[in-house]
Design a protein around this motif. Structure first.
Motif, mmCIF file in Angstrom:
data_model
loop_
_atom_site.group_PDB
_atom_site.id
_atom_site.type_symbol
_atom_site.label_atom_id
_atom_site.label_comp_id
_atom_site.label_asym_id
_atom_site.label_seq_id
_atom_site.Cartn_x
_atom_site.Cartn_y
_atom_site.Cartn_z
ATOM 1 N N UNK A 117 30.657 38.275 27.938
ATOM 2 C CA UNK A 117 31.698 39.130 27.379
ATOM 3 C C UNK A 117 32.360 39.944 28.492
ATOM 4 N N UNK A 118 33.572 40.339 28.221
ATOM 5 C CA UNK A 118 34.364 41.103 29.185
ATOM 6 C C UNK A 118 34.657 42.458 28.566
ATOM 7 N N UNK A 119 34.192 43.526 29.196
ATOM 8 C CA UNK A 119 34.391 44.885 28.700
ATOM 9 C C UNK A 119 35.317 45.638 29.640
ATOM 10 N N UNK A 120 36.111 46.527 29.064
ATOM 11 C CA UNK A 120 37.028 47.342 29.848
ATOM 12 C C UNK A 120 36.820 48.810 29.485
ATOM 13 N N UNK A 121 35.901 49.498 30.180
ATOM 14 C CA UNK A 121 35.669 50.909 29.902
ATOM 15 C C UNK A 121 36.910 51.744 30.194
ATOM 16 N N UNK A 122 36.883 52.990 29.734
ATOM 17 C CA UNK A 122 38.028 53.872 29.880
ATOM 18 C C UNK A 122 38.408 54.070 31.342
ATOM 19 N N UNK A 128 43.236 48.366 35.554
ATOM 20 C CA UNK A 128 43.322 46.997 35.025
ATOM 21 C C UNK A 128 42.141 46.149 35.508
ATOM 22 N N UNK A 129 40.960 46.775 35.471
ATOM 23 C CA UNK A 129 39.721 46.099 35.838
ATOM 24 C C UNK A 129 38.782 46.099 34.649
ATOM 25 N N UNK A 130 37.702 45.354 34.763
ATOM 26 C CA UNK A 130 36.711 45.306 33.702
ATOM 27 C C UNK A 130 35.387 44.806 34.240
ATOM 28 N N UNK A 147 30.945 43.973 37.966
ATOM 29 C CA UNK A 147 31.789 45.123 37.670
ATOM 30 C C UNK A 147 33.048 45.123 38.524
ATOM 31 N N UNK A 148 34.069 45.852 38.025
ATOM 32 C CA UNK A 148 35.345 46.036 38.732
ATOM 33 C C UNK A 148 35.998 44.700 39.067
ATOM 34 N N UNK A 149 36.004 43.793 38.090
ATOM 35 C CA UNK A 149 36.621 42.468 38.263
ATOM 36 C C UNK A 149 37.971 42.477 37.563
ATOM 37 N N UNK A 150 39.023 42.068 38.265
ATOM 38 C CA UNK A 150 40.327 42.007 37.616
ATOM 39 C C UNK A 150 40.381 40.815 36.676
ATOM 40 N N UNK A 151 41.380 40.814 35.807
ATOM 41 C CA UNK A 151 41.433 39.798 34.758
ATOM 42 C C UNK A 151 41.547 38.382 35.323
ATOM 43 N N UNK A 152 42.331 38.204 36.388
ATOM 44 C CA UNK A 152 42.486 36.863 36.959
ATOM 45 C C UNK A 152 41.174 36.339 37.536
ATOM 46 N N UNK A 153 40.459 37.198 38.272
ATOM 47 C CA UNK A 153 39.174 36.775 38.841
ATOM 48 C C UNK A 153 38.166 36.483 37.738
ATOM 49 N N UNK A 154 38.151 37.325 36.742
ATOM 50 C CA UNK A 154 37.226 37.097 35.621
ATOM 51 C C UNK A 154 37.528 35.774 34.936
#
Length: 542
Positions: A117-122, A128-130, A147-154
């Motif tokens: 799963x991909x979570x994006x804390x406050x 724009x990381x998650x 942690x701290x992975x951008x959407x493209x890398x994820x």
């Protein structure tokens, strides 16, 4: 293609991820937050300590030094965690190493991954990381946090996992898939990570895309989540938080405060000499205090689940929601061990239930494997339709029974008299006085509660599953498919053998369930049915 050439192709497709990769420095935010959350996860236990310190006088300078020391410690610790954290994708597995004094290395085969799963804390939303979270079956904690992975890398990591798993499953003739396929054209695709599904077709993208269209099972609005927060676990909050605080209060001093004196005077003025009215007003005040504590639970439920949406993609359930930290959790339907439908005491006022979809014990998707995926505030009239939309459950359709077969009355006879034994002994020592009367009344009350417990025990045998009903003031149904039973234990005392009763324990990957004092014939039937269902197919267990 030979095995070495296949590995070479996989290695080439992974690109930079085949070498050890460091996380972004922003990952220190996640490490700091995780450590702070672990410290404060039981923060309610600190309330009595803080309250006692406030009563004895707080040293502000000492508090500031302690806070500064805590911040520095968290910063240093998170920096070390970030500096020593590395990951790579190689040889059909995810490798992770971490640690300062003692290096820990985890090797996670792709075919063992159960949830992603991909979570994006406050604190990551403006950046724009998650965080990409990877789980395996049977693990006590989440296996990997990237942690701290951008959407493209994820998304690229997701694609690598899909590619390796798809190849592996096709080579083994397995029809399961690791992740549910979604359209990768937007950033939101990363949040649509899913778990294993029954049908995987990598050869026909068009067909695959049409099958992955979401089927919304149920949504919960703000009012329904407020109800859920109100009735769920508030008695625990009240006991844990209020109990220690009340023990710190000096009631004699409190009674001298003008506000409470005026409040008591107003109660006496309104009620006069009517004791019943006085008791009613006091109970109303207690209820108001309870509602104040319930606000904690309501606030937590809204922050975590709003807006709640449960949808079905192929054979995967996806729950999305969260005000501060938006989450999308995924659960393969075939991993559901049992369905539990609970109705706490306060939920009966609203005629609603909480549905739990229980998985393998030790690896659940809610709150870092501490809870199971749930559906809050489901009305009685909605139960049938909601469960009916979750097609693919082991044991077929879920038709919630309206009645159940009670366990034998002998269960109560073996326990109902026990409270009177200490009561009789104490009464002999104390003699005939008020204390003895109170003890005897207490014994009657406890025995009455045992009787209520007996009245709630029952079971229903379906064609493909067995239902257990239990509770005291609350009510609870558990549905156990025969195909999910791993072991059966049938226990009988000599007295039970003579009367034709037995204890039956059904062991699942999510835990055990016991049916006490049921008919020996029913116990043997359930046992034989469960064993026959799994005799030739043990893959249904997990």
């Amino acid at each position: 293609m030979t095995e070495p050439s296949q590995q070479s192709t996989n290695q080439q497709s992974m690109g930079k991820f085949s070498q050890w990769q460091a996380l972004s420095p922003w990952a220190m935010l996640s490490f700091s937050s995780g450590t702070a959350k672990a410290i404060l996860s039981n923060g309610y236990a600190m309330i009595p300590i803080v309250f006692a310190g406030w009563k004895n006088g707080f040293d502000l300078s000492f508090a500031m030094i302690a806070a500064l020391f805590l911040i520095i410690s968290l910063t240093v610790f998170s920096f070390i965690q970030w500096k020593k954290y590395r990951f790579k994708l190689v040889d059909n597995q995810l490798n992770i190493k971490r640690g300062l004094l003692f290096t820990r290395k985890d090797e996670i085969p792709f075919n063992k991954i159960q949830n992603i799963r991909y979570e994006q804390p406050l604190y990551f939303k403006p950046l724009k990381l998650g965080t990409l979270i990877i789980e395996t079956a049977g693990s006590k904690n989440d296996e990997a946090h990237l942690a701290a992975v951008d959407s493209n890398t994820a998304y690229k990591i997701k694609q690598q996992l899909l590619q390796i798993t798809a190849n592996s499953l096709e080579e083994n003739g397995n029809s399961e898939s690791l992740l549910d396929h979604d359209d990768a054209s937007s950033e939101n695709d990363v949040t649509n990570l899913a778990t294993r599904t029954h049908a995987f077709d990598n050869k026909d993208p068009a067909n695959n895309s049409s099958q992955s269209l979401p089927n919304i099972i149920i949504k919960r609005n703000l009012l329904q989540l407020i109800k859920f927060g109100f009735y769920q676990n508030n008695l625990i909050w009240l006991a844990v938080i209020a109990g220690p605080i009340l023990g710190q209060i000096q009631w004699e001093t409190l009674a001298e405060i003008p506000f409470f004196q005026q409040l008591w005077h107003s109660i006496i003025t309104l009620s006069g000499d009517n004791i019943t009215l006085q008791v009613s007003i006091i109970l109303l005040l207690i209820a108001l205090v309870y509602c104040l504590f319930a606000l904690i639970s309501i606030f937590s439920a809204v922050l975590k689940y709003f807006p709640f949406t449960l949808e079905k993609r192929q054979q995967t359930l996806q729950r999305s929601g969260g005000v501060i930290s938006h989450q999308q959790d995924a659960l393969a339907i075939k991993r559901i061990q049992l369905v539990q439908i609970s109705q706490p005491v306060l939920a009966r006022l609203f005629n609603v239930w909480t549905v739990y979809l229980k998985q393998v014990k030790g690896q659940e998707v809610e709150q870092k494997t501490e809870q199971h995926m749930l559906i809050p505030s489901v009305k009685t009239t909605e139960l049938q339709s909601t469960l009916g939309k979750i097609t693919g459950l082991a044991g077929g359709s879920c038709n919630v029974p309206r009645q159940y077969q009670s366990i034998a009355f002998a269960w109560f006879l073996r326990r109902g008299y026990l409270p009177f034994i200490p009561a009789a002994i104490l009464s002999l020592f104390l003699g005939a006085n008020l204390a003895s009367l109170i003890i005897c009344v207490s014994a009657v009350v406890v025995s009455g509660l045992i009787y209520l417990r007996y009245r709630q025990w029952g079971y229903v045998i379906d064609e493909e599953a067995v239902w257990q009903h239990s509770g005291l003031f609350s009510r609870e149904w558990k549905r156990i498919p025969f195909t999910k039973v791993q072991h059966v234990t049938l226990t009988q005392t000599q007295g039970q053998k003579q009367k034709g009763y037995a204890y039956l324990t059904l062991g699942l990957a999510s835990g055990e369930m016991t049916l006490p004092y049921i008919s020996q014939n029913d116990a043997q039937y359930i046992s034989e049915k469960a064993m026959m269902a799994t005799k030739y197919d043990t893959t249904n267990w997990i």
